[in-house]
Each structure stands twice: as C-alpha cells, then as structure tokens.
Enzyme design. Structure first.
Site, mmCIF file in Angstrom:
data_model
loop_
_atom_site.group_PDB
_atom_site.id
_atom_site.type_symbol
_atom_site.label_atom_id
_atom_site.label_comp_id
_atom_site.label_asym_id
_atom_site.label_seq_id
_atom_site.Cartn_x
_atom_site.Cartn_y
_atom_site.Cartn_z
ATOM 1 N N LEU A 55 -15.695 -98.602 -41.497
ATOM 2 C CA LEU A 55 -14.690 -99.654 -41.418
ATOM 3 C C LEU A 55 -15.285 -100.857 -42.117
ATOM 4 O O LEU A 55 -16.471 -101.165 -41.911
ATOM 5 C CB LEU A 55 -14.387 -100.011 -39.957
ATOM 6 C CG LEU A 55 -13.538 -99.032 -39.139
ATOM 7 C CD1 LEU A 55 -13.532 -99.457 -37.673
ATOM 8 C CD2 LEU A 55 -12.110 -98.996 -39.674
ATOM 9 N N ASP A 56 -14.499 -101.560 -42.911
ATOM 10 C CA ASP A 56 -15.074 -102.725 -43.579
ATOM 11 C C ASP A 56 -15.366 -103.821 -42.558
ATOM 12 O O ASP A 56 -14.927 -103.764 -41.412
ATOM 13 C CB ASP A 56 -14.183 -103.215 -44.726
ATOM 14 C CG ASP A 56 -12.827 -103.727 -44.266
ATOM 15 O OD1 ASP A 56 -12.790 -104.587 -43.370
ATOM 16 O OD2 ASP A 56 -11.805 -103.276 -44.801
ATOM 17 N N ALA A 57 -16.133 -104.802 -42.973
ATOM 18 C CA ALA A 57 -16.610 -105.827 -42.040
ATOM 19 C C ALA A 57 -15.466 -106.571 -41.370
ATOM 20 O O ALA A 57 -15.592 -107.000 -40.215
ATOM 21 C CB ALA A 57 -17.529 -106.814 -42.766
#
Length: 199
Positions: free
Chosen positions: A45-47
């Site tokens: 998952l991106d930040a």
C-alpha cells in the site's frame, strides 16, 4: 520451514517495507511486532493509504496473490471530494478508464466494482485527520479492483472528477478486516484463513 501469515492495519504515512532508506521514513519496523526475519509484505500500500496488508514467508501464496492472471479482488473504502452519481461510477465499472503510469504511458483500467455508501464506514480517525473544505461535500465509496497499478484508485477517481481524500484497503478475497482493528494492529492468521485471501 513453518509458514507464517499476518494481517496488519498499515497506518497512514507508513511505508510497506522494513528497510528505512531515509531518516524521516516510517516503516513496518517501527511497529515493533517481532515478525520472523523471513516474513515480508505481500504486495504493498502506498504511504498515503491505510489498511489491510498481508505479511508472510509463504512464497507460493505470494505468487498466487500477486500474479495478474489470477485476478484476485481487493476492496477499498474511499473518501472522495464531491458527490459522484451513478453515471460517474459507471465509468469505473465499464473498464477502459485511462490513467497515467509512472513510466508516463497510458493504461486502460480493467472493469472495477464501485458503489456509493449511504453512511460513512466505522473507521478510526486518521492521524493526522483528513483536511476538509467546508464548502465541498465528501462521499464514501467502496471500490473493488483485480489489479494494482501505482496509486490506481487515486488516479481513477481523479479521472472522473472526484479526488481521493482517504483510502483504506479493507478486504482481500473473502478475508475482511475486522472493524475493531486500529492502525498498527496485527492478526496472526492460520494457513486455512490465509487461503480465503485467494477466493
């Protein structure tokens, strides 16, 4: 080698990796949950996104989950600016929506599942909270994808005119994140429970 399976609620602004490449980065190592050394994230998952992240040392499960040909559904709770209507959501469902990849090439998205939620989902507050503009309403959507391009949902909602404010993955396959989970929580899955991620 014993197989291990963990689900964590990845917090906002945390990277989906254990290695800290910059002093300002917050990584999975900051959770201090004592994972075995051979356990790594399956996918990412991106930040800016939160929610369900699987960690495991089961390479076969990783391959089955991440292989595009297997097309497993992942579901997200998405808060957007504005009030999308059925005709807007149909653009997500129809497939072919064009987004730009990091390579600068255009990509035509596969058909997605998309529905408007009549009530906001029961989620813990984000830290820091989402910034709202008083004169612009927001809407919660549930979106399902069978693929995972870079920041895909954010690009898809922007492409139909409704920027994403908050994004949380809450389900992979048949395994749905329990409502009691808070950012940073961890659940140790059995091998049988892990298989529901593939269905």
């Amino acid at each position: 080698m014993a197989k291990s399976y963990y689900i964590i609620y990845k917090p906002y602004r945390m990277l989906s990796q254990f290695t800290q490449e910059h002093p300002d980065h917050i990584t999975l190592a900051h959770l201090e949950l004592g994972f075995p050394k051979d356990v790594y994230p399956v996918g990412r998952l991106d930040a800016d996104s939160e929610g369900l992240l699987l960690l495991s040392n089961d390479n076969l499960l990783k391959t089955r989950l991440l292989a595009p040909k297997n097309a497993h559904w992942r579901y997200y709770l998405v808060q957007v600016e504005g009030e999308p209507q059925e005709e807007d959501l149909e653009k997500l469902r129809a497939g072919g929506l064009s987004i730009k990849l990091p390579s600068k090439k255009r990509y035509a998205c596969l058909p997605a599942k998309a529905e408007r939620l009549e009530q906001p989902p029961a989620l813990p507050e984000r830290d820091p909270p989402v910034r709202f503009r008083a004169n612009i309403p927001t809407t919660w959507l549930r979106i399902g994808l069978r693929e995972g391009k870079n920041r895909q949902i954010r690009k898809m909602t922007a492409a139909i005119g409704f920027p994403t404010l908050r994004l949380l993955r809450h389900q992979i396959g048949q395994w749905k994140m329990p409502e009691y989970m808070q950012a940073g929580d961890c659940i140790h899955l059995t091998a049988e429970e892990a298989q529901t991620l593939l269905k």
